[in-house]
Design an enzyme around this catalytic site. Structure first.
Site, PDB file in Angstrom:
ATOM      1  N   LYS A  56       0.839  -1.213   0.000  1.00 16.29           N
ATOM      2  CA  LYS A  56       0.000   0.000   0.000  1.00 16.29           C
ATOM      3  C   LYS A  56       0.869   1.255   0.000  1.00 16.29           C
ATOM      4  O   LYS A  56       0.550   2.241  -0.664  1.00 16.29           O
ATOM      5  CB  LYS A  56      -0.921   0.038   1.230  1.00 16.29           C
ATOM      6  CG  LYS A  56      -2.018  -0.993   1.185  1.00 16.29           C
ATOM      7  CD  LYS A  56      -3.119  -0.596   0.233  1.00 16.29           C
ATOM      8  CE  LYS A  56      -4.102  -1.727   0.082  1.00 16.29           C
ATOM      9  NZ  LYS A  56      -4.982  -1.613  -1.050  1.00 16.29           N
ATOM     10  N   LYS A  94      -2.746 -10.643  -8.304  1.00 13.96           N
ATOM     11  CA  LYS A  94      -4.122 -11.005  -7.941  1.00 13.96           C
ATOM     12  C   LYS A  94      -5.131  -9.997  -8.501  1.00 13.96           C
ATOM     13  O   LYS A  94      -4.787  -8.854  -8.790  1.00 13.96           O
ATOM     14  CB  LYS A  94      -4.246 -11.078  -6.426  1.00 13.96           C
ATOM     15  CG  LYS A  94      -4.113  -9.739  -5.734  1.00 13.96           C
ATOM     16  CD  LYS A  94      -4.754  -9.747  -4.353  1.00 13.96           C
ATOM     17  CE  LYS A  94      -4.795  -8.348  -3.776  1.00 13.96           C
ATOM     18  NZ  LYS A  94      -5.670  -8.115  -2.692  1.00 13.96           N
ATOM     19  N   LYS A 127      -9.361  -4.491  -6.367  1.00 17.23           N
ATOM     20  CA  LYS A 127     -10.053  -3.246  -6.710  1.00 17.23           C
ATOM     21  C   LYS A 127      -9.066  -2.180  -7.133  1.00 17.23           C
ATOM     22  O   LYS A 127      -9.270  -1.469  -8.095  1.00 17.23           O
ATOM     23  CB  LYS A 127     -10.812  -2.729  -5.484  1.00 17.23           C
ATOM     24  CG  LYS A 127     -12.046  -3.521  -5.201  1.00 17.23           C
ATOM     25  CD  LYS A 127     -12.674  -3.098  -3.865  1.00 17.23           C
ATOM     26  CE  LYS A 127     -13.637  -4.160  -3.409  1.00 17.23           C
ATOM     27  NZ  LYS A 127     -13.538  -4.480  -1.989  1.00 17.23           N
TER      28      LYS A 127
END
Ligand code: AMP
Length: 333
Positions: A113, A197, A200
């Site tokens: 992140k 993967k 979103k």
């Protein structure tokens, strides 16, 4: 005998995608009869990406409708919105006192992140695993059905639970375990961009709410290569990913057919993609129709959220009181 408790959740930052569905929600549905299930909408977690109030509200409504459309039954499982249960935030504060900077900085999800949003590396991102631990421990969950991407965060929750029990010399929290229905490996649903993967924020996802036309377009654009050049050669990641998606949504015969063509160097990716798109649509279309119906019924959605909040708080209040007692908070005056 008491049913074991299960907890899991999803952030309301968009639509549920195939990764959420096959990695998490499908397991929720299969578990709701035999376990004491809590499924929540992680709206506090989603604040790490600073949604506008409008986006937050519509995101919560969307996930709630999608949970119901997928087949989670609010009479069997407790469906609730995280911010409706303030006890979670209180437990989060307590757990933070025994969570250390070094271990939080080392988690892969934090590092990912921090790379994805370098201008917004906030403390919420750093302590994300602590909030996740609070979500799980407030209901004393025994099992947590999550996808492979959450394996490390769940390991942190186990660590925090053990640490708390040790510090206060009492087995307050059961140690939560990962759960996959049928006992298989945790699932990782790949994206359409050739690596990694489906997610979103990765922009490589197919949503349950997606229109068939858009699904066809996305699948046809999925990354491939110029095709195999040798018989039985190993598949590169992008191709392996398409086969993994096919494994999930298509029949074994279809997979075997295209696998055979690949091994004989006779595969035409266009044919594979066309079929894959139709098989995905067959899965998502009925769900999409139910989502549309449920989204129109605000009264029903509000009723489900209220009922869930009441049940979730009942469980959370009990745990929090035990925690506060053992920490040493007393009413002295
Ligand atoms: P998130 O969308 O990050 O809030 O994740 C919600 C749930 O979906 C978690 O249990 C994740 O493990 C699961 N999940 C998200 N993406 C995937 C994926 N690509 N494969 C498998 N599970 C996933």
């Amino acid at each position: 005998m008491n049913k074991p408790t299960v907890l899991s959740g999803i952030r309301p930052t968009g639509y549920l995608h195939l990764g959420n569905y096959f990695g998490a929600v499908q397991n929720f549905i299969r578990m709701q009869d035999d376990f004491n299930c809590f499924f929540f909408i992680a709206d506090i977690h989603s604040l790490t990406t600073h949604p506008t109030p409008e986006n937050l509200q519509s995101g919560v409504k969307q996930v709630l409708a999608e949970y119901l459309a997928c087949g989670i039954d609010p009479e069997k499982a407790t469906i609730f919105i995280q911010s409706d249960v303030p006890e979670i935030s209180e437990l989060y504060a307590f757990l933070n006192m025994n969570a250390y900077l070094g271990e939080l900085e080392r988690t892969t999800s934090f590092k990912d992140k921090a790379r994805q949003q370098p201008d917004n590396v906030n403390a919420g991102l750093l302590t994300y695993p602590v909030l996740m631990a609070a979500d799980i421990l407030i209901h004393k969950a025994d099992f947590v059905p999550v996808g492979k991407d959450q394996e490390q965060n769940l390991e942190m929750a186990r660590k925090f639970a053990k640490r708390f029990n040790r510090i206060y010399k009492k087995e307050i929290f059961p140690i939560p375990r990962p759960y996959t229905f049928g006992g298989g490996d945790m699932i990782k649903v790949p994206g359409l961009d050739g690596s990694g993967k489906m997610g979103k924020s990765e922009g490589n996802a197919i949503n349950l709410y997606e229109e068939p036309k858009s699904i066809r377009k996305k699948v046809m654009r999925a990354v491939t290569d110029s095709g195999p050049t040798e018989m039985n050669q190993q598949k590169p990641e992008a191709i392996e990913n398409l086969f993994t998606l096919m494994d999930i949504v298509s029949t074994p015969d279809t997979v075997a057919h295209f696998d055979g063509l690949y091994n004989k160097c006779e595969i035409r990716y266009g044919d594979l993609k066309k079929l894959l798109a139709e098989d995905i649509i067959a899965y998502t279309s009925p769900i999409r129709e139910r989502i549309i119906e449920i989204l129109e019924d605000d009264t029903y959605l509000a009723k489900v959220a209220k009922m869930g909040a009441e049940k979730a708080r009942e469980s959370a209040v009990k745990t929090l009181q035990e925690v506060k007692d053992v920490i040493g908070f007393r009413k002295l005056f």
